[in-house]
Design an enzyme around this catalytic site. Structure first.
Site, PDB file in Angstrom:
ATOM      1  N   ASP A  61       9.266  33.684  56.395  1.00  0.00           N
ATOM      2  CA  ASP A  61      10.077  34.095  55.250  1.00  0.00           C
ATOM      3  C   ASP A  61      11.475  33.496  55.394  1.00  0.00           C
ATOM      4  OD1 ASP A  61      10.525  35.782  52.853  1.00  0.00           O
ATOM      5  OD2 ASP A  61      11.929  36.817  54.169  1.00  0.00           O
ATOM      6  N   THR A  94      13.353  31.601  48.301  1.00  0.00           N
ATOM      7  CA  THR A  94      14.527  31.346  49.138  1.00  0.00           C
ATOM      8  C   THR A  94      14.429  29.998  49.851  1.00  0.00           C
ATOM      9  OG1 THR A  94      13.480  32.615  50.915  1.00  0.00           O
ATOM     10  CG2 THR A  94      15.027  33.770  49.517  1.00  0.00           C
ATOM     11  N   THR A  95      13.258  29.689  50.379  1.00  0.00           N
ATOM     12  CA  THR A  95      13.095  28.403  51.081  1.00  0.00           C
ATOM     13  C   THR A  95      13.259  27.243  50.112  1.00  0.00           C
ATOM     14  OG1 THR A  95      11.564  29.456  52.634  1.00  0.00           O
ATOM     15  CG2 THR A  95      11.540  27.059  52.527  1.00  0.00           C
ATOM     16  N   ASP A 386       8.131  40.424  48.788  1.00  0.00           N
ATOM     17  CA  ASP A 386       8.327  39.260  47.920  1.00  0.00           C
ATOM     18  C   ASP A 386       7.384  39.324  46.718  1.00  0.00           C
ATOM     19  OD1 ASP A 386      10.282  38.280  49.539  1.00  0.00           O
ATOM     20  OD2 ASP A 386       9.039  36.781  50.536  1.00  0.00           O
TER      21      ASP A 386
END
Length: 550
Positions: A61, A94-95, A386
Site C-alpha cells: 500500500d 496513492t502509488t 481502500d
C-alpha cells in the site's frame, strides 16, 4: 566594501541555487517515487518496513509505505504529502499519484537541460493537466450506484495485489453490502455512503474467506460474571465511560481503627455504596451495562444477582460506535443515570468467537475481517479500507473508468493531439506531460515481467484504432477491453491523482534556491542509512534499515 559580497548567513548554513537546487529537489522527489513504483498493479511486490522498535509491516500500500518510512528530506516529504492527500480525497491511487509526479519531474529535468525555463514547463503542465481532466470527464462511464456488478469490479480492482485477491469474490461482496448498509440520505436528497457508520474488527487465526458483515456493533469481551445472561432479546443498554465502583479519595488518607467492628462497618458502607449504584442502574430498567473502565468485584456480584449483563474494559471506539447503533448517549456519572439514557436493541453471544453482537435502531454495521496471522489480517484491512473508499467514491460520483492502463494511454494520446494547438515552449511541456501519463501501463508491464516497450506500442495501436478501453491483462500480456474484463477504477480517484501529481511536480520545479542551516549533502553520509546533519539530506532508513531497501 565595494565589490565584496555581503554575507548574511550563519557559519554552518549552506545554500544551493539555480540548476543545482532544481537537480537536488528533483532527485529527492524521484527517489520517493522509485521506492513505490514496484508495488503498482496486481503483480506489484511488497515492502517490509521495520520500525525502531522492531515492529514489522509487510505491505504494498503506497501511502502506508511512504508514511512509515523515515524521510528527512523536505522535498521528499512534499511528495509524501501527495500520497496522503490522495488517500484522504480518493482513498486509493496513492502509488499512481506519486509515481506520476516522479515521472513528470524526470521529464521536466530533460526540458530544463534544454534551457527551457521552469515557468514555461509549469505553464505547460497546467494546460496539459486541465486538458487531461476535461478529457477524463468525457471518457468516464456513468454507472448506476445500485449496479452491484460494477461496484464489485471497482472493489476487486482496488484490492487486487493487496493480499485480498485470493478471496476476492467473498470480500468484494462484503464491501459492496457494507457500503449499501451505511448509505444515508444527504440534505440535497441524494444518497451518499457515510463510512463513519462502518466499524472494522480484525481477528487472526481463521481464513479470510470466513470474514463477515454484521448489522450493528460487536464487543469481543466476556461477561464479568459467569452467572450473567449471555443473550438478551429485549436489551435495554447503558453505556458508561467511567468505573462502576466506589470513588477513590482525591487525597491520600489513612484509616486508624482500634476495634474490628469499625473495620467491618467501613467495609459494609463500601458495599452499601456499590449496592446503591447497582440499584440506580436497575431502576432505569437496564438489563445490559457496557463500560469503558472497570467494575468492582462486589458490583459484579450485585449486577449478576439482578440478572444484568455487564461488560467491562470495552474499547472507547467500540463504546462510541454502540452509541450510534443503539441511539443513546455515553454516561460519565453512575449516579445520574435515568431511563432517558437507555439504548434499545438485542444482544447476542457468539461463544465460538467470544464476542457480543449488538443490534439496534441506529445506523451502523461491522465488518469482521479474519486472517491466518496478524500480518495477513493487517494487510487485508489496508486493502479493504481502500476498496471501501473507492466504492463509496463511485457511489457518490457515479462515474468509472477502464483500468489496466487504458485510461492513461487514451488520455496521453488526446493530450498529444492537444499539444499541436499550444504555442511556444509550453508545447514541449504538454508533450512531456503526455509521456508521463504512460508511466502507469509501462510500470504495470514491468512489474508483471513483460516488455514495457512492446506493451506500450500495442496499447497505442489499439487506442489509435478507436478502442478507448484497451488495457493490459497483466496475467497473459494481452491487450484486452479491461472494462469488460472487470478491471474498473473510480473516475474521481484518477482525476485527483492527475491533479495532485501535477501540483506537486510544479511546486518542486518552482524552487530555485535552498537555504539550509546545515549540510546539503545527499543521504548515505558517514552513518549507514542515516540522514546527514542539518536535516536537508535524503531519506534515512527505518531505524537505519530502509536505506538498503531502496
Amino acid at each position: 566594501m565595494q565589490g565584496q559580497p555581503m554575507i548574511i548567513l550563519g557559519e554552518d548554513s549552506q545554500r544551493m541555487k539555480d540548476q543545482d537546487a532544481q537537480a537536488h529537489n528533483i532527485s529527492a522527489a524521484r527517489a520517493v517515487a522509485e521506492s513505490v513504483k514496484s508495488t503498482l498493479g496486481p503483480k506489484g511486490m511488497d515492502k517490509m518496513l521495520v520500525d525502531n522498535l522492531g515492529d514489522v509491516t509487510v505491505t504494498n500500500d503506497g501511502v502506508t509505505i511512504l508514511t512509515e518510512m523515515d524521510i528527512d528530506n523536505p522535498t521528499a516529504s512534499m511528495i509524501v504529502e501527495v500520497a496522503e492527500t490522495q488517500e484522504d480525497e480518493a482513498g486509493d491511487g496513492t502509488t499512481t499519484a506519486v509515481a506520476t509526479a516522479g515521472e513528470l519531474l524526470k521529464n521536466a529535468e530533460d526540458l530544463l537541460d534544454q534551457d527551457i525555463h521552469p515557468t514555461s514547463i509549469i505553464r505547460g503542465f497546467n494546460l496539459a493537466s486541465e486538458k487531461a481532466r476535461e478529457e477524463l470527464d468525457e471518457i468516464a462511464i456513468d454507472v448506476d450506484p445500485e449496479d452491484e456488478e460494477v461496484l464489485k469490479n471497482v472493489a476487486g480492482t482496488s484490492m487486487t495485489g493487496k493480499g485480498a485477491e485470493v478471496n476476492k469474490e467473498v470480500l468484494t461482496d462484503l464491501v459492496v453490502r457494507a457500503i449499501q448498509q451505511v448509505t444515508v440520505e444527504a440534505d440535497d436528497g441524494s444518497y451518499v455512503p457515510d463510512l463513519e457508520f462502518l466499524n472494522i474488527h480484525k481477528q487472526s487465526g481463521r481464513p479470510a474467506a470466513e470474514s463477515e458483515l454484521l448489522e450493528g456493533g460487536l464487543i469481543d469481551k466476556d461477561p464479568v460474571h459467569a452467572k450473567m445472561p449471555k443473550n438478551v432479546e429485549d436489551a435495554k443498554v447503558l453505556l458508561f465511560d467511567t468505573d462502576i465502583e466506589v470513588d477513590d479519595t482525591e487525597a491520600n488518607t489513612q484509616l486508624s481503627v482500634d476495634d474490628p467492628d469499625q473495620l467491618q462497618e467501613f467495609i459494609e458502607q463500601e458495599e452499601q455504596r456499590l449496592k446503591e449504584i447497582v440499584e440506580n442502574i436497575k431502576a432505569t430498567g437496564a438489563n445490559v451495562v457496557v463500560t469503558q473502565k472497570g467494575i468492582d468485584d462486589m458490583a459484579e456480584h450485585y449486577l449478576a444477582r439482578e440478572g444484568i449483563l455487564a461488560i467491562r474494559r470495552a474499547k472507547k471506539s467500540d463504546i462510541e460506535f454502540l452509541s450510534e447503533v443503539l441511539e443513546t448517549r455515553i454516561i460519565s456519572d453512575v449516579d445520574s443515570v435515568s431511563e432517558d439514557d437507555i439504548g434499545h436493541g438485542t444482544v447476542t453471544r457468539s461463544d465460538d468467537d467470544e464476542r457480543f453482537e449488538f443490534e439496534g435502531p441506529g445506523h451502523g454495521a461491522t465488518l469482521l475481517l479474519r486472517g491466518s496471522t496478524n500480518h495477513v489480517v493487517d494487510e487485508l484491512e489496508r486493502g479493504i479500507n481502500d476498496a471501501l473508499d473507492v466504492v463509496a467514491s463511485t457511489v457518490a460520483d457515479g462515474r468509472v473508468l477502464a483500468g489496466g492502463g487504458a485510461v492513461e494511454v487514451e488520455l496521453a494520446g488526446r493530450v498529444r493531439d492537444y499539444a499541436d494547438s499550444v504555442d511556444g515552449r509550453e508545447q514541449l511541456a504538454v508533450e512531456a506531460f503526455a509521456d508521463s501519463l504512460e508511466l502507469v501501463p509501462r510500470v504495470l508491464a514491468e512489474n508483471a515481467g513483460l516488455d514495457s516497450i512492446d506493451t506500450l506500442v500495442d496499447l497505442r495501436a489499439a487506442h489509435e484504432a478507436g478502442d478507448e478501453h484497451a488495457g493490459l491483462n497483466v496475467y497473459t500480456g494481452d491487450v484486452v477491453d479491461t472494462f469488460e474484463a472487470g478491471v474498473v477504477e473510480p473516475a474521481h480517484a484518477k482525476q485527483q491523482a492527475i491533479s495532485s501529481a501535477t501540483e506537486a511536480a510544479n511546486l518542486v520545479m518552482k524552487i530555485d534556491d535552498i537555504i539550509a542551516a546545515g549540510d546539503l549533502s545527499t543521504s548515505g553520509g558517514e552513518e549507514e542509512g542515516g540522514a546527514p546533519g542539518g536535516g536537508m539530506g535524503g531519506m534515512g532508513g527505518m531505524g537505519g534499515g530502509m536505506g538498503g531497501m531502496m
